[in-house]
Design an enzyme around this catalytic site. Structure first.
Site, PDB file in Angstrom:
ATOM      1  N   ASN A 168      35.966  48.309  26.859  1.00  0.00           N
ATOM      2  CA  ASN A 168      35.742  49.265  27.946  1.00  0.00           C
ATOM      3  C   ASN A 168      36.850  49.085  28.987  1.00  0.00           C
ATOM      4  OD1 ASN A 168      34.874  50.252  30.543  1.00  0.00           O
ATOM      5  ND2 ASN A 168      32.836  50.512  29.688  1.00  0.00           N
TER       6      ASN A 168
ATOM      7  N   ASP B  53      37.342  50.989  31.802  1.00  0.00           N
ATOM      8  CA  ASP B  53      37.072  51.654  33.094  1.00  0.00           C
ATOM      9  C   ASP B  53      37.711  50.920  34.279  1.00  0.00           C
ATOM     10  OD1 ASP B  53      35.553  53.710  32.006  1.00  0.00           O
ATOM     11  OD2 ASP B  53      33.675  52.605  32.181  1.00  0.00           O
ATOM     12  N   HIS B  54      37.713  49.582  34.221  1.00  0.00           N
ATOM     13  CA  HIS B  54      38.265  48.832  35.362  1.00  0.00           C
ATOM     14  C   HIS B  54      39.764  49.081  35.571  1.00  0.00           C
ATOM     15  CE1 HIS B  54      34.654  46.989  36.472  1.00  0.00           C
ATOM     16  NE2 HIS B  54      34.638  45.994  35.615  1.00  0.00           N
TER      17      HIS B  54
ATOM     18  N   ARG C 260      45.288  53.281  44.290  1.00  0.00           N
ATOM     19  CA  ARG C 260      46.511  53.718  44.955  1.00  0.00           C
ATOM     20  C   ARG C 260      46.842  55.192  44.696  1.00  0.00           C
ATOM     21  NH1 ARG C 260      50.283  49.982  47.269  1.00  0.00           N
ATOM     22  NH2 ARG C 260      48.916  48.503  48.296  1.00  0.00           N
TER      23      ARG C 260
ATOM     24  N   HIS D 111      33.651  55.393  30.502  1.00  0.00           N
ATOM     25  CA  HIS D 111      32.455  56.041  31.037  1.00  0.00           C
ATOM     26  C   HIS D 111      32.918  57.118  32.013  1.00  0.00           C
ATOM     27  CE1 HIS D 111      28.295  55.404  33.192  1.00  0.00           C
ATOM     28  NE2 HIS D 111      28.535  56.660  32.918  1.00  0.00           N
TER      29      HIS D 111
ATOM     30  N   ARG E  19      31.917  59.151  34.649  1.00  0.00           N
ATOM     31  CA  ARG E  19      30.768  59.247  35.553  1.00  0.00           C
ATOM     32  C   ARG E  19      30.775  60.571  36.296  1.00  0.00           C
ATOM     33  NH1 ARG E  19      28.415  53.868  36.354  1.00  0.00           N
ATOM     34  NH2 ARG E  19      27.039  54.872  37.842  1.00  0.00           N
TER      35      ARG E  19
ATOM     36  N   ARG F 187      34.465  58.162  39.454  1.00  0.00           N
ATOM     37  CA  ARG F 187      35.000  57.078  40.273  1.00  0.00           C
ATOM     38  C   ARG F 187      36.060  56.245  39.539  1.00  0.00           C
ATOM     39  NH1 ARG F 187      29.988  52.878  40.144  1.00  0.00           N
ATOM     40  NH2 ARG F 187      28.840  54.636  40.950  1.00  0.00           N
ATOM     41  N   HIS F 188      36.042  56.244  38.220  1.00  0.00           N
ATOM     42  CA  HIS F 188      37.128  55.555  37.502  1.00  0.00           C
ATOM     43  C   HIS F 188      37.799  56.490  36.498  1.00  0.00           C
ATOM     44  CE1 HIS F 188      33.578  54.545  35.133  1.00  0.00           C
ATOM     45  NE2 HIS F 188      33.198  53.619  35.966  1.00  0.00           N
TER      46      HIS F 188
ATOM     47  N   GLU G 207      31.148  57.139  27.043  1.00  0.00           N
ATOM     48  CA  GLU G 207      29.838  56.880  27.663  1.00  0.00           C
ATOM     49  C   GLU G 207      29.567  57.983  28.668  1.00  0.00           C
ATOM     50  OE1 GLU G 207      29.580  53.152  29.630  1.00  0.00           O
ATOM     51  OE2 GLU G 207      29.939  52.014  27.823  1.00  0.00           O
TER      52      GLU G 207
ATOM     53  N   THR H 266      27.325  49.396  38.450  1.00  0.00           N
ATOM     54  CA  THR H 266      27.539  49.590  37.013  1.00  0.00           C
ATOM     55  C   THR H 266      26.197  50.017  36.413  1.00  0.00           C
ATOM     56  OG1 THR H 266      28.258  48.524  34.951  1.00  0.00           O
ATOM     57  CG2 THR H 266      27.104  47.132  36.534  1.00  0.00           C
ATOM     58  N   THR H 267      26.194  50.411  35.142  1.00  0.00           N
ATOM     59  CA  THR H 267      24.957  50.874  34.506  1.00  0.00           C
ATOM     60  C   THR H 267      23.900  49.777  34.591  1.00  0.00           C
ATOM     61  OG1 THR H 267      26.429  51.983  32.974  1.00  0.00           O
ATOM     62  CG2 THR H 267      24.088  52.048  32.461  1.00  0.00           C
TER      63      THR H 267
ATOM     64  N   GLU I  98      22.642  51.180  21.321  1.00  0.00           N
ATOM     65  CA  GLU I  98      23.391  50.048  21.861  1.00  0.00           C
ATOM     66  C   GLU I  98      22.406  49.255  22.701  1.00  0.00           C
ATOM     67  OE1 GLU I  98      27.320  50.675  23.526  1.00  0.00           O
ATOM     68  OE2 GLU I  98      26.974  49.088  25.004  1.00  0.00           O
TER      69      GLU I  98
ATOM     70  N   HIS J 122      27.110  44.838  27.537  1.00  0.00           N
ATOM     71  CA  HIS J 122      26.886  44.746  28.989  1.00  0.00           C
ATOM     72  C   HIS J 122      26.739  43.288  29.423  1.00  0.00           C
ATOM     73  CE1 HIS J 122      26.055  45.846  33.076  1.00  0.00           C
ATOM     74  NE2 HIS J 122      26.304  47.102  32.750  1.00  0.00           N
ATOM     75  N   GLY J 123      27.670  42.872  30.250  1.00  0.00           N
ATOM     76  CA  GLY J 123      27.607  41.520  30.814  1.00  0.00           C
ATOM     77  C   GLY J 123      28.034  40.421  29.858  1.00  0.00           C
TER      78      GLY J 123
ATOM     79  N   GLY K 171      33.701  45.031  28.652  1.00  0.00           N
ATOM     80  CA  GLY K 171      34.706  45.504  29.606  1.00  0.00           C
ATOM     81  C   GLY K 171      35.062  44.474  30.650  1.00  0.00           C
ATOM     82  N   HIS K 172      34.146  44.261  31.579  1.00  0.00           N
ATOM     83  CA  HIS K 172      34.442  43.499  32.786  1.00  0.00           C
ATOM     84  C   HIS K 172      35.068  42.134  32.515  1.00  0.00           C
ATOM     85  CE1 HIS K 172      33.539  41.038  36.362  1.00  0.00           C
ATOM     86  NE2 HIS K 172      33.809  42.149  37.000  1.00  0.00           N
TER      87      HIS K 172
HETATM   88  N1  PXP Z   1      27.982  49.190  27.292  1.00  0.00           N
HETATM   89  C1  PXP Z   1      27.593  50.112  28.211  1.00  0.00           C
HETATM   90  C2  PXP Z   1      26.702  51.217  27.767  1.00  0.00           C
HETATM   91  C3  PXP Z   1      28.048  50.047  29.538  1.00  0.00           C
HETATM   92  O1  PXP Z   1      27.640  50.965  30.439  1.00  0.00           O
HETATM   93  C4  PXP Z   1      28.934  49.012  29.905  1.00  0.00           C
HETATM   94  C5  PXP Z   1      29.463  48.943  31.302  1.00  0.00           C
HETATM   95  O2  PXP Z   1      30.154  50.086  31.615  1.00  0.00           O
HETATM   96  C6  PXP Z   1      29.326  48.089  28.917  1.00  0.00           C
HETATM   97  C7  PXP Z   1      28.814  48.197  27.631  1.00  0.00           C
HETATM   98  C8  PXP Z   1      30.278  46.994  29.205  1.00  0.00           C
HETATM   99  O3  PXP Z   1      29.731  46.103  30.127  1.00  0.00           O
HETATM  100  P1  PXP Z   1      30.658  44.999  30.784  1.00  0.00           P
HETATM  101  O4  PXP Z   1      31.694  45.701  31.584  1.00  0.00           O
HETATM  102  O5  PXP Z   1      29.705  44.203  31.618  1.00  0.00           O
HETATM  103  O6  PXP Z   1      31.253  44.201  29.660  1.00  0.00           O
END
Ligand code: PXP
Length: 236
Positions: A6, A8-9, A17, A42, A44, A48-49, A69, A99-100, A150, A190-191, A212-213
C-alpha cells in the site's frame, strides 16, 4: 504468500508540498521491482492521499496488479468501472478517521453489498471485502458474490506481545478456515509489521498480505542515511 504494498503514504508525502515528489508511479515501480505482487491504493472520498489521476496512471503502468481500496459509494463504483483495476477491496470509510478503523459491516446489509459487488464482478474485477475476523461477517461475505475477503489484522497487531495475542490470532485463524469452507479466498492486512507478520505464515488459507505503513516507515530509515550523505557530498 503474496505481498500487496500500500503506497498511500507516498502520496501523503507528495501532497504535503503540492508537487510531484516523491513520485507515486516511481514508488510503485520500485515496489514491483523489489518483488511486490500488487500495488494497493485507497482512493478516499476526500482524496487526502491518492487522487483519481494516480489510479488511472497506475492501472496503465503496473505490471503486477492494481488493488483499488474504496468505499461503497456510487462515485467510487463509477471510477472502478472506468479504471478496471484487477482488484477492488471494499472498505468502510469515515471522513474523520486517520486510517480504516474497523472492518466493513456486511452482515447488516448483505443485499446492498451484493448489489454493489455485482457490476464490478461482471466487469471482470476480483472483489474483496475488508472485514473483521468475525463469524457473522464471514458468513455474510459469502453471500455477496465477492470472491475474496481481506481479514482485518488490526486487533491482532495491537494485541501482539500482549496477553490477548493468542485470542486475536485464533480469531484470524478460525475466520480464515470458515471462509475457505464457504468458498471464499482470503487475504489479510492492517497494522502488520516486521515483528508481527511471521505468524501469518501459519494460516495456510492466506493468499496475500496488504501492508503499507510499516514498509514505508522502514523505508525512511533504510534510505535516510544515504539521502543525507548524498546531499552533504553535493555541498561539501
Ligand atoms: N488493508 C486495508 C483494507 C487497509 O485499509 C489498509 C490501510 O490503508 C491496509 C491493508 C494496510 O494497513 P497498514 O498501512 O497498517 O499496513
Amino acid at each position: 504468500m503474496l505481498l500487496g504494498v500500500n503506497i498511500d503514504h507516498i502520496a501523503t508525502l507528495r501532497n504535503a508540498r503540492g508537487g510531484l515528489e516523491p513520485n507515486l508511479i516511481q514508488a510503485a515501480l520500485v515496489c514491483e521491482k523489489a518483488g511486490a505482487d500488487g500495488i494497493t491504493v485507497h482512493l478516499r472520498e476526500d482524496r487526502r492521499h491518492t487522487r483519481d489521476n494516480d489510479v488511472y496512471e497506475l492501472k496503465k503502468i503496473l505490471k503486477t496488479r492494481l488493488n483499488l481500496e474504496m468505499a461503497l459509494t456510487d462515485e467510487m463504483q463509477k471510477i472502478a468501472l472506468d479504471v478496471l483495476p484487477q482488484n477492488v477491496c471494499l472498505v468502510p470509510e469515515k471522513r474523520e478517521e486517520v486510517t480504516t478503523e474497523g472492518g466493513l459491516d456486511v452482515a447488516s446489509r448483505v443485499e446492498f453489498v451484493a448489489d454493489f459487488v455485482k457490476p464490478l464482478v461482471e466487469a471482470g474485477i476480483v472483489v474483496s471485502l475488508f472485514i473483521d475476523p468475525d463469524k457473522n461477517q464471514v458468513q455474510a461475505a459469502a453471500k455477496t458474490g465477492a470472491q475474496f475477503i481481506e481479514l482485518h489484522t488490526g486487533r491482532y497487531s495491537e494485541a501482539f506481545g500482549r496477553e490477548n495475542e493468542e485470542l486475536e490470532f485464533d480469531n484470524l485463524k478460525e475466520a480464515a478456515q470458515l471462509a475457505q469452507r464457504l468458498g471464499l479466498k482470503v487475504n489479510a492486512g492492517h497494522g502488520l509489521t516486521y515483528e508481527n507478520v511471521h505468524r501469518m505464515k501459519s494460516i495456510p488459507q492466506l493468499i496475500e498480505l496488504n501492508i503499507g505503513h510499516n514498509i514505508i516507515a522502514h523505508a525512511v530509515f533504510d534510505g535516510l542515511e544515504k539521502a543525507v550523505k548524498d546531499m552533504k557530498d553535493l555541498i561539501s
